[in-house]
Design an enzyme around this catalytic site. Structure first.
Site, PDB file in Angstrom:
ATOM      1  N   ASP A  29      -3.860   7.712   8.068  1.00 17.20           N
ATOM      2  CA  ASP A  29      -4.980   6.888   8.530  1.00 17.20           C
ATOM      3  C   ASP A  29      -4.603   5.855   9.584  1.00 17.20           C
ATOM      4  O   ASP A  29      -5.344   4.908   9.821  1.00 17.20           O
ATOM      5  CB  ASP A  29      -5.621   6.174   7.335  1.00 17.20           C
ATOM      6  CG  ASP A  29      -4.629   5.267   6.608  1.00 17.20           C
ATOM      7  OD1 ASP A  29      -3.470   5.155   7.066  1.00 17.20           O
ATOM      8  OD2 ASP A  29      -5.017   4.669   5.578  1.00 17.20           O
ATOM      9  N   SER A  38       0.804  -1.229   0.000  1.00 15.75           N
ATOM     10  CA  SER A  38       0.000   0.000   0.000  1.00 15.75           C
ATOM     11  C   SER A  38       0.831   1.271   0.000  1.00 15.75           C
ATOM     12  O   SER A  38       0.323   2.344  -0.344  1.00 15.75           O
ATOM     13  CB  SER A  38      -0.948   0.014   1.212  1.00 15.75           C
ATOM     14  OG  SER A  38      -0.218  -0.138   2.418  1.00 15.75           O
ATOM     15  N   HIS A  71      -0.663   4.636   7.032  1.00 12.89           N
ATOM     16  CA  HIS A  71      -0.007   5.248   5.882  1.00 12.89           C
ATOM     17  C   HIS A  71       0.300   6.726   6.121  1.00 12.89           C
ATOM     18  O   HIS A  71      -0.230   7.333   7.049  1.00 12.89           O
ATOM     19  CB  HIS A  71      -0.887   5.075   4.642  1.00 12.89           C
ATOM     20  CG  HIS A  71      -1.353   3.668   4.451  1.00 12.89           C
ATOM     21  ND1 HIS A  71      -2.606   3.233   4.853  1.00 12.89           N
ATOM     22  CD2 HIS A  71      -0.706   2.589   3.930  1.00 12.89           C
ATOM     23  CE1 HIS A  71      -2.720   1.938   4.579  1.00 12.89           C
ATOM     24  NE2 HIS A  71      -1.584   1.532   4.026  1.00 12.89           N
TER      25      HIS A  71
END
Length: 384
Positions: A348, A41, A351
């Site tokens: 979040d 991610s 990240h």
């Protein structure tokens, strides 16, 4: 006077030849026609959203003004890499809508690991089915099918890299954090996670070698960041000992051991694959500086998620960024973002914000945190 004139002439000639020598010996800038990215991610530009679960607002609000498949409020480090090379943002290999792969493709997906994970999504709290070996397989298929499509001479061939671009492209990697996370969240001891790292790194070298034999030559490989500074670790492992920055020290030590073994493995790859350029990039040190000296770099509350809900670190694994929290009185709260994401490090709970990603890119692109210490634009393999 004649003496002075001769001296000036000598100095002028000396300066001219010195400048000529410096210019002629200065490393040439690379001309990367494409980027092929592999990862999780931290560099996913839409693969996970296209294949499994799309992201809700306020993801993407800062730059794209809508969710754009990126786990941030805006751009990722891979986006800044592309921009700096005058290339378009990478599109996800798994995204079939309006995709143009002329300048490369992104095989990264959120929740990806290096090794085959124990549990795979969408079942329970698993990881991405697109782990690194699958990403390698996708790249291999991408190149094979692209070669075939180009021979047909139709419009689809114009949306793919040229055959000669694969050898000249930049191959970027940012993966490994989830392999450590899988160990942590499967209730392994810190010692057990340490013990798993050599096998994780061994699998990484196998996949990188396979990608080399498909045509990769210029490698830009990020190490993993300080996971012990992330809210999802700090919230889950509340009793972990903290360092002076407030990060979970033991979890960062695991990350540093992973990075040590990764660096050693890259050194070995240089020996085994001499027709290549491997650049090891220390993103850990740059990211950690955001937690130790946030004010120095214009940031605040580095350990607190910008988009989250509840607790000391504004993070709740049950109700994450953008989702709806149902209260006992029947009302609902949509988990939204903080007022100034450009001043925050964490987006979040897991990240980074666009502002933090840009800061990291600006530091690592200079080569100051690379081994060997060469800038991004001079990190290509030169057969001469």
């Amino acid at each position: 006077m004649a003496y002075i004139s001769v001296l000036k002439l000598i100095l002028s000639v000396y300066c001219f030849f010195t400048l000529f020598i410096l210019c002629s010996t200065a490393p040439e800038l690379c001309n990367f026609p494409a980027i092929f990215n592999f990862g999780d991610s931290n560099s996913d530009t839409g693969g996970f959203s296209a294949a499994l679960f799309s992201l809700p607002p306020p993801y993407g609000q800062t730059f794209f003004h809508m969710p754009a498949g990126r786990y941030s409020d805006g751009r990722l480090i891979i986006d800044f890499i592309a921009e700096s090379l005058n290339l378009p943002h990478l599109q996800a290999y798994l995204d079939s809508l309006e995709s143009n792969f002329t300048h490369g493709a992104n095989f990264a997906t959120s929740a990806s690991t290096i090794r085959l994970p124990n549990r795979v999504l969408p079942c329970g709290s698993g990881f991405s089915p697109f782990y690194l070996n699958v990403q390698y397989g996708q790249f291999h298929q991408f190149k094979s099918r692209a070669d075939f499509i180009r021979t047909r001479g139709d419009i689809f061939g114009s949306l793919l890299p040229r055959e000669e671009d694969y050898l000249r492209a930049l191959y970027t990697f940012d993966i490994g954090q989830n392999d450590l996370g899988e160990g942590f969240f499967r209730n392994k001891t810190i010692k057990q996670v340490y013990a798993s790292i050599p096998d994780i790194i061994n699998q990484f070298t196998v996949d990188v070698t396979n990608i080399y034999w498909v045509g990769a030559r210029s490698f830009w490989i990020h190490n993993t960041g300080p996971v012990g500074c992330l809210p999802y670790i700090l919230t889950t492992f509340k009793t972990a000992g903290k360092d002076s920055a407030g990060c979970a020290k033991a979890y960062n030590e695991v990350a540093k051991y992973f990075n040590l073994k990764l660096k050693e493995a890259i050194g070995q790859l240089r020996k085994e694959l001499p027709s290549s350029a491997f650049t090891y990039v220390d993103v850990y040190s740059v990211k950690y500086s955001l937690f130790t000296h946030p004010k120095k770099y214009g940031f605040e509350l580095p350990l607190v998620a910008c988009c989250g809900y509840g607790g000391k670190y504004n993070y709740n694994n049950e109700v994450t960024c953008g989702y709806t929290l149902k209260m006992k009185n029947g009302s609902e709260i949509v988990v939204g973002a903080c007022e100034k994401p450009w001043k925050r490090v964490n987006w979040d709970g897991i990240h980074y914000t666009e502002a933090a990603n840009k800061f990291v890119f600006n530091k690592i692109s200079t080569g100051a945190f690379s081994d060997p210490p060469r800038p991004l634009k001079q990190s290509c393999f030169n057969p001469s």
